[in-house]
Write a protein that holds these residues in place. Structure first.
Motif, PDB file in Angstrom:
ATOM      1  N   GLU A   6      19.696  46.194  18.700  1.00 26.85           N
ATOM      2  CA  GLU A   6      19.201  47.251  18.442  1.00 26.85           C
ATOM      3  C   GLU A   6      17.610  47.324  17.662  1.00 26.85           C
ATOM      4  N   ILE A   7      17.245  48.041  18.473  1.00 23.85           N
ATOM      5  CA  ILE A   7      15.796  47.898  17.551  1.00 23.85           C
ATOM      6  C   ILE A   7      15.803  49.477  17.456  1.00 23.85           C
ATOM      7  N   THR A   8      15.676  50.075  15.972  1.00 23.16           N
ATOM      8  CA  THR A   8      15.375  52.019  15.690  1.00 23.16           C
ATOM      9  C   THR A   8      14.156  51.746  14.896  1.00 23.16           C
ATOM     10  N   THR A   9      13.140  52.508  15.613  1.00 23.82           N
ATOM     11  CA  THR A   9      12.098  52.998  14.387  1.00 23.82           C
ATOM     12  C   THR A   9      12.514  54.326  14.153  1.00 23.82           C
ATOM     13  N   ILE A  10      10.489  54.507  13.233  1.00 25.63           N
ATOM     14  CA  ILE A  10      11.253  56.348  12.733  1.00 25.63           C
ATOM     15  C   ILE A  10      11.492  57.377  14.193  1.00 25.63           C
ATOM     16  N   GLU A  11      11.818  56.988  15.055  1.00 25.41           N
ATOM     17  CA  GLU A  11      11.863  58.312  16.591  1.00 25.41           C
ATOM     18  C   GLU A  11      13.159  58.461  16.653  1.00 25.41           C
ATOM     19  N   GLY A  12      13.963  57.074  16.163  1.00 21.09           N
ATOM     20  CA  GLY A  12      15.608  56.955  16.794  1.00 21.09           C
ATOM     21  C   GLY A  12      16.226  57.288  14.659  1.00 21.09           C
ATOM     22  N   LEU A  13      15.982  58.366  14.168  1.00 20.80           N
ATOM     23  CA  LEU A  13      16.847  58.609  12.654  1.00 20.80           C
ATOM     24  C   LEU A  13      17.449  59.753  13.272  1.00 20.80           C
ATOM     25  N   ALA A  14      16.871  60.548  13.186  1.00 22.67           N
ATOM     26  CA  ALA A  14      17.588  61.938  13.063  1.00 22.67           C
ATOM     27  C   ALA A  14      18.742  61.824  14.438  1.00 22.67           C
ATOM     28  N   ASP A  15      19.999  62.785  13.906  1.00 18.28           N
ATOM     29  CA  ASP A  15      20.566  62.504  14.976  1.00 18.28           C
ATOM     30  C   ASP A  15      20.852  62.875  15.902  1.00 18.28           C
ATOM     31  N   ARG A  16      21.252  62.339  16.630  1.00 19.54           N
ATOM     32  CA  ARG A  16      20.902  62.449  18.494  1.00 19.54           C
ATOM     33  C   ARG A  16      21.289  63.859  18.868  1.00 19.54           C
ATOM     34  N   GLU A  17      22.619  64.200  18.276  1.00 18.73           N
ATOM     35  CA  GLU A  17      23.087  65.442  19.026  1.00 18.73           C
ATOM     36  C   GLU A  17      22.321  67.082  17.870  1.00 18.73           C
ATOM     37  N   THR A  18      22.304  66.231  17.031  1.00 18.76           N
ATOM     38  CA  THR A  18      21.898  68.070  16.499  1.00 18.76           C
ATOM     39  C   THR A  18      20.881  68.032  15.722  1.00 18.76           C
ATOM     40  N   GLY A  19      19.821  66.603  16.143  1.00 21.07           N
ATOM     41  CA  GLY A  19      18.985  66.963  15.642  1.00 21.07           C
ATOM     42  C   GLY A  19      18.308  66.778  14.166  1.00 21.07           C
ATOM     43  N   ALA A  20      19.241  66.972  13.560  1.00 23.40           N
ATOM     44  CA  ALA A  20      19.202  66.761  12.144  1.00 23.40           C
ATOM     45  C   ALA A  20      18.857  65.741  10.603  1.00 23.40           C
ATOM     46  N   LEU A  21      17.660  65.675  10.493  1.00 21.51           N
ATOM     47  CA  LEU A  21      16.793  64.621  10.273  1.00 21.51           C
ATOM     48  C   LEU A  21      17.798  63.854   9.295  1.00 21.51           C
ATOM     49  N   HIS A  22      17.700  62.469   9.209  1.00 20.18           N
ATOM     50  CA  HIS A  22      17.949  61.415   8.374  1.00 20.18           C
ATOM     51  C   HIS A  22      18.429  61.204   6.788  1.00 20.18           C
ATOM     52  N   PRO A  23      18.842  61.470   5.855  1.00 22.29           N
ATOM     53  CA  PRO A  23      18.843  61.928   4.379  1.00 22.29           C
ATOM     54  C   PRO A  23      17.731  61.695   3.899  1.00 22.29           C
ATOM     55  N   MET A  24      17.176  60.110   3.862  1.00 27.23           N
ATOM     56  CA  MET A  24      16.538  59.247   3.677  1.00 27.23           C
ATOM     57  C   MET A  24      14.692  60.396   3.903  1.00 27.23           C
ATOM     58  N   GLN A  25      15.132  61.250   5.532  1.00 29.37           N
ATOM     59  CA  GLN A  25      13.216  62.210   5.787  1.00 29.37           C
ATOM     60  C   GLN A  25      13.802  63.093   5.400  1.00 29.37           C
ATOM     61  N   GLU A  26      14.507  63.686   4.876  1.00 29.15           N
ATOM     62  CA  GLU A  26      15.224  64.696   3.676  1.00 29.15           C
ATOM     63  C   GLU A  26      14.670  64.881   2.699  1.00 29.15           C
ATOM     64  N   ALA A  27      15.166  63.511   1.847  1.00 31.59           N
ATOM     65  CA  ALA A  27      14.919  63.686   0.211  1.00 31.59           C
ATOM     66  C   ALA A  27      12.861  63.001   0.561  1.00 31.59           C
ATOM     67  N   TRP A  28      12.531  63.230   1.592  1.00 32.59           N
ATOM     68  CA  TRP A  28      10.958  62.696   1.621  1.00 32.59           C
ATOM     69  C   TRP A  28      10.293  63.950   1.721  1.00 32.59           C
ATOM     70  N   LEU A  29      10.952  64.836   2.345  1.00 35.17           N
ATOM     71  CA  LEU A  29      10.526  66.230   2.504  1.00 35.17           C
ATOM     72  C   LEU A  29      10.792  66.934   0.674  1.00 35.17           C
ATOM     73  N   ASP A  30      11.853  67.041   0.482  1.00 31.12           N
ATOM     74  CA  ASP A  30      12.828  67.594  -1.319  1.00 31.12           C
ATOM     75  C   ASP A  30      11.055  66.915  -1.955  1.00 31.12           C
ATOM     76  N   HIS A  31      10.849  65.792  -2.166  1.00 31.00           N
ATOM     77  CA  HIS A  31      10.325  65.106  -2.940  1.00 31.00           C
ATOM     78  C   HIS A  31       8.360  65.191  -2.577  1.00 31.00           C
ATOM     79  N   ASP A  32       8.200  65.872  -1.788  1.00 26.91           N
ATOM     80  CA  ASP A  32       6.715  65.666  -1.184  1.00 26.91           C
ATOM     81  C   ASP A  32       6.414  64.260  -1.240  1.00 26.91           C
TER      82      ASP A  32
END
Ligand code: FES
Ligand code: FES
Length: 158
Positions: free
Chosen positions: A72-98
């Motif tokens: 199973e290969i996962t790229t950054i494109e595969g991190l968000a929740d498939r059902e809801t589209g919610a970003l992964h907590p790490m992606q959210e933190a990246w935005l929060d910390h700019d």
């Protein structure tokens, strides 16, 4: 042309490619996912970092023939929740910390960060400075301080 089958971001994919073609070019040029970046092509810069079976690896250094159908290969494109589209907590933190500056290294940084948090948990501890010191992804813009802050705050939500 040989065929190669594996799981990519939750979907089974089959591609035709020479056995010795590195997986990074299969992902970018044949499949068309350009999140994993090409920096050195030599397993050094880590710009291409993705996950294989949940662990960080660098697909610029792996011939596609070495990938098994069950991998199973996962790229950054595969991190968000498939059902809801919610970003992964790490992606959210990246935005929060700019965190991002030019952004080129950042998909690889995020993938490395998630794998590092998982690795620390598997070893029975929360991520600490010694773990963060092991992340070798190069950022030519020097965003390292924000990267470390973001990883620590995301780890608390993972
Ligand atoms: S492009 Fe893969 S490690 Fe540099
Ligand atoms: S943000 Fe520019 S290389 Fe890291």
């Amino acid at each position: 042309m040989p065929q190669h089958t594996f799981k990519l971001n939750g979907e089974q994919v089959t591609v035709e490619a020479p056995d010795d073609l590195r997986l990074l070019w299969v992902i970018r040029d044949i499949i068309g996912l350009t999140g994993p970046k090409y920096g050195c092509g030599l397993d050094v810069c880590k710009a291409c970092t993705c996950h294989i079976n949940g662990k960080a690896f660098n697909p610029c250094a792996v011939p596609v023939s070495k990938i098994d159908p069950t991998d199973e290969i996962t790229t950054i494109e595969g991190l968000a929740d498939r059902e809801t589209g919610a970003l992964h907590p790490m992606q959210e933190a990246w935005l929060d910390h700019d965190v991002a500056q030019c952004g080129y290294c950042q998909p690889g940084q995020i993938m490395a960060a998630i794998a590092k948090v998982r690795q620390a948990r598997a070893a029975g501890r929360e991520i600490g400075d010694a773990d963060l010191d092991e992340i070798r992804n190069i950022c030519r813009c020097g965003t390292y301080v924000r990267i470390r802050e973001a990883i620590k705050s995301a780890a608390a939500k993972m």
